[in-house]
Design a protein around this motif. Structure first.
Motif, PDB file in Angstrom:
ATOM      1  N   ASN A 134       0.853  -1.177   0.000  1.00  0.00           N
ATOM      2  CA  ASN A 134       0.000   0.000   0.000  1.00  0.00           C
ATOM      3  C   ASN A 134       0.895   1.235   0.000  1.00  0.00           C
ATOM      4  O   ASN A 134       1.625   1.482   0.962  1.00  0.00           O
ATOM      5  N   ILE A 135       0.858   1.999  -1.090  1.00  0.00           N
ATOM      6  CA  ILE A 135       1.768   3.145  -1.232  1.00  0.00           C
ATOM      7  C   ILE A 135       1.532   4.172  -0.134  1.00  0.00           C
ATOM      8  O   ILE A 135       2.474   4.693   0.470  1.00  0.00           O
ATOM      9  N   LEU A 136       0.255   4.463   0.158  1.00  0.00           N
ATOM     10  CA  LEU A 136      -0.049   5.429   1.213  1.00  0.00           C
ATOM     11  C   LEU A 136       0.414   4.925   2.571  1.00  0.00           C
ATOM     12  O   LEU A 136       0.991   5.677   3.364  1.00  0.00           O
ATOM     13  N   GLY A 137       0.182   3.631   2.824  1.00  0.00           N
ATOM     14  CA  GLY A 137       0.622   3.047   4.091  1.00  0.00           C
ATOM     15  C   GLY A 137       2.131   3.114   4.252  1.00  0.00           C
ATOM     16  O   GLY A 137       2.645   3.435   5.336  1.00  0.00           O
ATOM     17  N   GLU A 138       2.863   2.801   3.189  1.00  0.00           N
ATOM     18  CA  GLU A 138       4.325   2.896   3.235  1.00  0.00           C
ATOM     19  C   GLU A 138       4.766   4.336   3.498  1.00  0.00           C
ATOM     20  O   GLU A 138       5.672   4.594   4.294  1.00  0.00           O
ATOM     21  N   TYR A 139       4.117   5.267   2.861  1.00  0.00           N
ATOM     22  CA  TYR A 139       4.465   6.683   2.996  1.00  0.00           C
ATOM     23  C   TYR A 139       4.249   7.145   4.430  1.00  0.00           C
ATOM     24  O   TYR A 139       5.099   7.837   5.005  1.00  0.00           O
ATOM     25  N   ILE A 140       3.106   6.763   5.031  1.00  0.00           N
ATOM     26  CA  ILE A 140       2.798   7.188   6.405  1.00  0.00           C
ATOM     27  C   ILE A 140       3.833   6.643   7.375  1.00  0.00           C
ATOM     28  O   ILE A 140       4.343   7.375   8.232  1.00  0.00           O
ATOM     29  N   MET A 141       4.158   5.366   7.268  1.00  0.00           N
ATOM     30  CA  MET A 141       5.103   4.777   8.216  1.00  0.00           C
ATOM     31  C   MET A 141       6.500   5.371   8.075  1.00  0.00           C
ATOM     32  O   MET A 141       7.250   5.468   9.042  1.00  0.00           O
ATOM     33  N   LYS A 142       6.853   5.804   6.876  1.00  0.00           N
ATOM     34  CA  LYS A 142       8.194   6.332   6.654  1.00  0.00           C
ATOM     35  C   LYS A 142       8.310   7.822   6.950  1.00  0.00           C
ATOM     36  O   LYS A 142       9.381   8.294   7.371  1.00  0.00           O
ATOM     37  N   TYR A 143       7.229   8.577   6.740  1.00  0.00           N
ATOM     38  CA  TYR A 143       7.354  10.035   6.810  1.00  0.00           C
ATOM     39  C   TYR A 143       6.445  10.704   7.844  1.00  0.00           C
ATOM     40  O   TYR A 143       6.481  11.911   7.990  1.00  0.00           O
ATOM     41  N   PHE A 144       5.635   9.926   8.566  1.00  0.00           N
ATOM     42  CA  PHE A 144       4.753  10.492   9.584  1.00  0.00           C
ATOM     43  C   PHE A 144       5.549  11.106  10.726  1.00  0.00           C
ATOM     44  O   PHE A 144       5.141  12.106  11.315  1.00  0.00           O
ATOM     45  N   CYS A 145       6.681  10.503  11.045  1.00  0.00           N
ATOM     46  CA  CYS A 145       7.530  10.971  12.152  1.00  0.00           C
ATOM     47  C   CYS A 145       8.970  11.141  11.670  1.00  0.00           C
ATOM     48  O   CYS A 145       9.830  10.278  11.918  1.00  0.00           O
ATOM     49  N   PRO A 146       9.284  12.226  11.002  1.00  0.00           N
ATOM     50  CA  PRO A 146      10.652  12.435  10.510  1.00  0.00           C
ATOM     51  C   PRO A 146      11.618  12.780  11.648  1.00  0.00           C
ATOM     52  O   PRO A 146      11.350  13.649  12.469  1.00  0.00           O
ATOM     53  N   THR A 147      12.719  12.062  11.724  1.00  0.00           N
ATOM     54  CA  THR A 147      13.731  12.298  12.756  1.00  0.00           C
ATOM     55  C   THR A 147      15.123  12.146  12.153  1.00  0.00           C
ATOM     56  O   THR A 147      15.278  11.709  11.022  1.00  0.00           O
ATOM     57  N   ASN A 148      16.139  12.477  12.951  1.00  0.00           N
ATOM     58  CA  ASN A 148      17.515  12.357  12.474  1.00  0.00           C
ATOM     59  C   ASN A 148      17.951  10.901  12.316  1.00  0.00           C
ATOM     60  O   ASN A 148      18.767  10.581  11.453  1.00  0.00           O
ATOM     61  N   ASP A 149      17.406  10.033  13.184  1.00  0.00           N
ATOM     62  CA  ASP A 149      17.801   8.625  13.145  1.00  0.00           C
ATOM     63  C   ASP A 149      16.642   7.791  13.699  1.00  0.00           C
ATOM     64  O   ASP A 149      15.634   8.345  14.156  1.00  0.00           O
ATOM     65  N   TYR A 150      16.787   6.488  13.673  1.00  0.00           N
ATOM     66  CA  TYR A 150      15.689   5.627  14.108  1.00  0.00           C
ATOM     67  C   TYR A 150      16.214   4.309  14.652  1.00  0.00           C
ATOM     68  O   TYR A 150      17.328   3.865  14.348  1.00  0.00           O
ATOM     69  N   ILE A 151      15.375   3.687  15.483  1.00  0.00           N
ATOM     70  CA  ILE A 151      15.583   2.312  15.927  1.00  0.00           C
ATOM     71  C   ILE A 151      14.246   1.601  15.776  1.00  0.00           C
ATOM     72  O   ILE A 151      13.248   1.978  16.403  1.00  0.00           O
ATOM     73  N   GLY A 152      14.202   0.610  14.926  1.00  0.00           N
ATOM     74  CA  GLY A 152      12.967  -0.139  14.721  1.00  0.00           C
ATOM     75  C   GLY A 152      12.863  -1.294  15.696  1.00  0.00           C
ATOM     76  O   GLY A 152      13.856  -1.796  16.223  1.00  0.00           O
ATOM     77  N   LEU A 153      11.627  -1.709  15.951  1.00  0.00           N
ATOM     78  CA  LEU A 153      11.353  -2.875  16.798  1.00  0.00           C
ATOM     79  C   LEU A 153      10.558  -3.871  15.957  1.00  0.00           C
ATOM     80  O   LEU A 153       9.566  -3.506  15.330  1.00  0.00           O
ATOM     81  N   HIS A 154      11.012  -5.126  15.933  1.00  0.00           N
ATOM     82  CA  HIS A 154      10.287  -6.124  15.136  1.00  0.00           C
ATOM     83  C   HIS A 154      10.520  -7.518  15.714  1.00  0.00           C
ATOM     84  O   HIS A 154      11.326  -7.682  16.626  1.00  0.00           O
ATOM     85  N   TYR A 155       9.783  -8.500  15.170  1.00  0.00           N
ATOM     86  CA  TYR A 155       9.886  -9.871  15.678  1.00  0.00           C
ATOM     87  C   TYR A 155      11.285 -10.445  15.480  1.00  0.00           C
ATOM     88  O   TYR A 155      11.718 -11.299  16.242  1.00  0.00           O
ATOM     89  N   LYS A 156      11.956  -9.993  14.430  1.00  0.00           N
ATOM     90  CA  LYS A 156      13.326 -10.404  14.163  1.00  0.00           C
ATOM     91  C   LYS A 156      14.134  -9.170  13.786  1.00  0.00           C
ATOM     92  O   LYS A 156      13.577  -8.158  13.380  1.00  0.00           O
ATOM     93  N   SER A 157      15.437  -9.265  13.918  1.00  0.00           N
ATOM     94  CA  SER A 157      16.299  -8.145  13.552  1.00  0.00           C
ATOM     95  C   SER A 157      16.549  -8.198  12.052  1.00  0.00           C
ATOM     96  O   SER A 157      17.513  -8.806  11.583  1.00  0.00           O
ATOM     97  N   TYR A 158      15.664  -7.540  11.310  1.00  0.00           N
ATOM     98  CA  TYR A 158      15.751  -7.571   9.853  1.00  0.00           C
ATOM     99  C   TYR A 158      16.786  -6.591   9.299  1.00  0.00           C
ATOM    100  O   TYR A 158      17.016  -6.563   8.094  1.00  0.00           O
ATOM    101  N   GLY A 159      17.413  -5.788  10.165  1.00  0.00           N
ATOM    102  CA  GLY A 159      18.407  -4.821   9.732  1.00  0.00           C
ATOM    103  C   GLY A 159      19.249  -4.349  10.904  1.00  0.00           C
ATOM    104  O   GLY A 159      18.941  -4.641  12.065  1.00  0.00           O
ATOM    105  N   SER A 160      20.310  -3.617  10.624  1.00  0.00           N
ATOM    106  CA  SER A 160      21.259  -3.207  11.662  1.00  0.00           C
ATOM    107  C   SER A 160      20.691  -2.200  12.649  1.00  0.00           C
ATOM    108  O   SER A 160      21.241  -1.997  13.730  1.00  0.00           O
ATOM    109  N   SER A 161      19.576  -1.555  12.292  1.00  0.00           N
ATOM    110  CA  SER A 161      18.951  -0.579  13.199  1.00  0.00           C
ATOM    111  C   SER A 161      17.639  -1.099  13.769  1.00  0.00           C
ATOM    112  O   SER A 161      16.759  -0.322  14.145  1.00  0.00           O
ATOM    113  N   ILE A 162      17.505  -2.411  13.858  1.00  0.00           N
ATOM    114  CA  ILE A 162      16.286  -3.019  14.391  1.00  0.00           C
ATOM    115  C   ILE A 162      16.605  -3.896  15.593  1.00  0.00           C
ATOM    116  O   ILE A 162      17.510  -4.729  15.542  1.00  0.00           O
TER     117      ILE A 162
END
Length: 326
Positions: A134-162
């Protein structure tokens, strides 16, 4: 260092992990003040709230987001006035859990900021998505909260910042046993609708946690409980399985406790559809909706083997790295 910590008040997931993040921030700051925006939650906040903002609250009817009512309830003027009373410049750092007021203020006032949330994990391309994005859904999750950096939380560590999920000390201290009831947490469905579905599955006892229930009551094979953290966790701890929406925090806690799990995503909420994609890869069953013919599905599910995940929480290490970097 003074930190402003923004928490999203739509749903209970952000609030349920707030205490763990708040305590972690206290170890790294002289002062931590909390802003809570939105008011669509059932839990009592377990951290001191200094600022409240009307923010954006999604209206959800019978398991589906009502975008028309959501927009009708949007009070930009009140939210703006409430923002003007917040001394953002007094803070050296901003941490946000999918809370847009603090995130956008960090850019406006050039305050270093980190977005810590499940939604932040979707900045990583390897995080599972449904077949139809969903293009709108992707856009909201990526740009709803713009910050300098991020730490994601997920069931598995899918990337170095998760980091894998934050599991509270309360949940980690629980001793899981298999009882004779199924815990149901579907707060976005009407109680009458839930009764019409689960009362027909006569051989199973269901314990439903409801936003509208103020005190315990029973009907046929269904017990209704108000949403209260201690009784909720105890009920899950002694259940034989859990049926819930595909929210991240609840599903993470259920998986940690090693309970059978069925998830039903809120229609129109793209994040939950993404969670379903990830949970399906783990082996968790999902349903598109609550149908009238659940009896066979539930009985087969209760005969299946539960899945237990032992999560590795690396939030503290990642947070130190991010703060030092900024």
């Amino acid at each position: 260092m003074n930190i402003l910590y923004g928490i999203q008040g739509t749903g209970n997931g952000h609030l349920s992990r707030a205490e763990s993040i708040y305590r972690l921030l206290l170890k790294k700051a002289d002062k931590v003040d909390v802003l809570l925006s939105g008011n669509n939650y059932s839990l009592t906040p377990n951290v001191p709230i200094k600022y409240r903002n009307k923010g954006l609250t999604f209206v959800i009817n019978n398991g589906e987001i009502d975008y028309i009512k959501t927009l009708a309830n949007l009070d930009v003027f009140t939210s703006y006035i409430e923002q003007k009373n917040i001394p953002f410049k007094d803070y050296d750092f901003i941490i946000t859990d999918f809370e847009p007021i603090t995130a956008w203020a960090s850019l406006r006032f050039k305050i270093p900021s980190i977005h810590i949330s499940h939604q932040a994990s979707f900045l990583e391309k390897n995080v599972p998505r449904p077949e139809s994005r969903n293009i709108l859904g992707e856009y909201i999750m990526k740009y709803f909260c713009p910050t300098n950096d991020y730490i994601g939380l997920h069931y598995k560590s899918y990337g170095s910042s998760i980091s894998e999920p934050i599991i509270s000390n309360e949940v980690m201290s629980l001793s899981s046993v298999v009882g004779d009831h199924v815990s149901v947490y579907l707060p976005w469905f009407d109680d009458d609708h839930l009764v019409s579905i689960f009362s027909k599955i006569k051989d199973v006892k269901f314990c439903i946690f409801s936003k509208k229930t103020k005190s315990f009551n029973s009907f046929k094979n269904i017990d209704f409980y108000p949403i209260e953290k201690i009784s909720f966790l105890e009920n899950i701890r002694t259940s034989c399985g859990v049926i819930s929406n595909a929210g991240f925090q609840t599903s993470s806690e259920v998986l940690y406790l090693g309970k059978r799990l069925i998830v039903i995503p809120i229609r129109g909420q793209y994040e939950q559809l993404c969670n379903v994609a990830a949970l399906n890869k783990i082996g968790i069953k999902s349903l598109n909706n609550l149908s009238e013919n659940l009896n066979g599905t539930i009985l087969e599910w209760l005969d299946s083997q539960p899945i237990k995940l032992n999560f590795q929480n690396t939030l503290n290490r990642l947070l130190i790295q991010k703060i030092n970097k900024l």
